[in-house]
Write an enzyme that holds these catalytic residues in place. Structure first.
Site, PDB file in Angstrom:
ATOM      1  N   GLY A 184      -9.798 -53.355 -23.826  1.00  0.00           N
ATOM      2  CA  GLY A 184     -11.212 -53.375 -23.487  1.00  0.00           C
ATOM      3  C   GLY A 184     -11.860 -54.609 -24.097  1.00  0.00           C
ATOM      4  O   GLY A 184     -11.334 -55.189 -25.053  1.00  0.00           O
ATOM      5  N   GLN A 206     -18.553 -59.686 -27.437  1.00  0.00           N
ATOM      6  CA  GLN A 206     -17.335 -60.222 -28.052  1.00  0.00           C
ATOM      7  C   GLN A 206     -16.980 -61.610 -27.531  1.00  0.00           C
ATOM      8  O   GLN A 206     -16.139 -62.293 -28.121  1.00  0.00           O
ATOM      9  CB  GLN A 206     -16.154 -59.289 -27.814  1.00  0.00           C
ATOM     10  CG  GLN A 206     -16.272 -57.972 -28.559  1.00  0.00           C
ATOM     11  CD  GLN A 206     -15.056 -57.120 -28.312  1.00  0.00           C
ATOM     12  OE1 GLN A 206     -15.016 -56.377 -27.346  1.00  0.00           O
ATOM     13  NE2 GLN A 206     -14.064 -57.262 -29.177  1.00  0.00           N
ATOM     14  N   CYS A 240      -9.651 -53.949 -33.041  1.00  0.00           N
ATOM     15  CA  CYS A 240     -10.661 -54.671 -32.266  1.00  0.00           C
ATOM     16  C   CYS A 240     -10.278 -56.147 -32.206  1.00  0.00           C
ATOM     17  O   CYS A 240      -9.873 -56.720 -33.217  1.00  0.00           O
ATOM     18  CB  CYS A 240     -12.026 -54.495 -32.944  1.00  0.00           C
ATOM     19  SG  CYS A 240     -13.372 -55.324 -32.091  1.00  0.00           S
ATOM     20  N   LEU A 241     -10.416 -56.736 -31.021  1.00  0.00           N
ATOM     21  CA  LEU A 241     -10.088 -58.157 -30.865  1.00  0.00           C
ATOM     22  C   LEU A 241     -10.962 -59.049 -31.753  1.00  0.00           C
ATOM     23  O   LEU A 241     -10.538 -60.130 -32.143  1.00  0.00           O
ATOM     24  CB  LEU A 241     -10.218 -58.576 -29.402  1.00  0.00           C
ATOM     25  CG  LEU A 241      -9.232 -57.918 -28.429  1.00  0.00           C
ATOM     26  CD1 LEU A 241      -9.543 -58.341 -26.996  1.00  0.00           C
ATOM     27  CD2 LEU A 241      -7.794 -58.221 -28.797  1.00  0.00           C
ATOM     28  N   HIS A 297     -15.640 -47.074 -27.605  1.00  0.00           N
ATOM     29  CA  HIS A 297     -15.476 -48.252 -28.461  1.00  0.00           C
ATOM     30  C   HIS A 297     -16.216 -49.457 -27.871  1.00  0.00           C
ATOM     31  O   HIS A 297     -16.960 -50.148 -28.579  1.00  0.00           O
ATOM     32  CB  HIS A 297     -13.982 -48.557 -28.630  1.00  0.00           C
ATOM     33  CG  HIS A 297     -13.693 -49.755 -29.465  1.00  0.00           C
ATOM     34  ND1 HIS A 297     -13.243 -49.674 -30.757  1.00  0.00           N
ATOM     35  CD2 HIS A 297     -13.792 -51.086 -29.183  1.00  0.00           C
ATOM     36  CE1 HIS A 297     -13.068 -50.901 -31.244  1.00  0.00           C
ATOM     37  NE2 HIS A 297     -13.404 -51.771 -30.303  1.00  0.00           N
ATOM     38  N   GLU A 298     -16.021 -49.692 -26.574  1.00  0.00           N
ATOM     39  CA  GLU A 298     -16.680 -50.837 -25.936  1.00  0.00           C
ATOM     40  C   GLU A 298     -18.189 -50.625 -25.830  1.00  0.00           C
ATOM     41  O   GLU A 298     -18.969 -51.561 -25.999  1.00  0.00           O
ATOM     42  CB  GLU A 298     -16.066 -51.131 -24.567  1.00  0.00           C
ATOM     43  CG  GLU A 298     -14.585 -51.477 -24.599  1.00  0.00           C
ATOM     44  CD  GLU A 298     -14.215 -52.561 -25.599  1.00  0.00           C
ATOM     45  OE1 GLU A 298     -15.005 -53.501 -25.811  1.00  0.00           O
ATOM     46  OE2 GLU A 298     -13.120 -52.469 -26.180  1.00  0.00           O
ATOM     47  N   HIS A 334     -19.958 -51.640 -28.854  1.00  0.00           N
ATOM     48  CA  HIS A 334     -20.186 -53.087 -28.955  1.00  0.00           C
ATOM     49  C   HIS A 334     -21.537 -53.491 -28.355  1.00  0.00           C
ATOM     50  O   HIS A 334     -22.238 -54.327 -28.926  1.00  0.00           O
ATOM     51  CB  HIS A 334     -19.081 -53.878 -28.257  1.00  0.00           C
ATOM     52  CG  HIS A 334     -17.887 -54.125 -29.113  1.00  0.00           C
ATOM     53  ND1 HIS A 334     -17.916 -54.874 -30.258  1.00  0.00           N
ATOM     54  CD2 HIS A 334     -16.600 -53.719 -28.965  1.00  0.00           C
ATOM     55  CE1 HIS A 334     -16.717 -54.927 -30.791  1.00  0.00           C
ATOM     56  NE2 HIS A 334     -15.898 -54.227 -30.029  1.00  0.00           N
TER      57      HIS A 334
END
Length: 184
Positions: free
Chosen positions: A45, A50, A96-97, A138-139, A142
């Site tokens: 995701g 991000q 997380c990226l 999660h997304e 963000h």
């Protein structure tokens, strides 16, 4: 186009993202670029903040889990609103990226209902459960300015403080291009 992933410590990751006005941005092109960026980074995701965009858009692709019990879902969520979450909270070790090398167990409700637009500006209301719900939650966090580390106890946050500071300085290993807020 592959965007650099914004690292922990960048203020855009802590802001509540802005709604997208229909016709103001090319959401198709942005989402295509975000899919390319996410796939390059081996993510499941990716939210617009991000990649430095303060807009309410995120993408998911659960096919990467390669698990027959997880329904593969590849979608773009524009101006999403989680209308309801229910079910037992269950733990999963998230990463997380934007925070490479850090993973921690986070509890989230098992089910959700979300209202969103697709890239054609068609409105949808859908329900998800299990891993798909978790990835969406999660997304969605963000675009609300929340990171998975915000759910950790104060003791765990203190233990991670040095590692998080190092990430913001660019002192971390990532196999993808990143943008670090404190790198000199």
């Amino acid at each position: 186009m592959i965007y650099p992933i914004v690292a922990y410590g960048d203020p855009v990751l802590k802001k509540v993202a802005q709604d997208i006005e229909k016709g103001s941005l090319d959401v198709k092109k942005i989402s295509e670029d975000m899919f390319e960026t996410m796939e390059n980074a081996h993510g499941v995701g990716l939210a617009a903040p991000q990649v430095g965009l303060n807009i309410r858009l995120f993408i998911i692709d659960t096919a990467v889990f390669d698990d027959k019990e997880i329904t593969p879902v590849r979608k773009v969520f524009v101006n999403p609103i989680i209308e309801e979450e229910w079910g037992e909270d269950w733990p999963y070790e998230e990463g997380c990226l934007s925070i490479p090398g850090v993973r921690a167990e986070v509890y989230r409700p098992a089910n959700l209902r979300i209202r969103y637009f697709d890239t054609e500006w068609k409105e949808h209301v859908e329900e998800y459960d299990g891993m798909c719900a978790r990835v969406i939650q999660h997304e969605y966090d963000h675009i609300e300015g929340v990171l998975f580390v915000d759910y950790l106890s104060s003791i765990k946050k203190r233990l991670l403080k040095g590692k998080l500071t190092n990430i913001s300085k660019g002192e971390c290993d990532a196999s993808y291009r990143m943008k670090f807020p404190l790198k000199k």
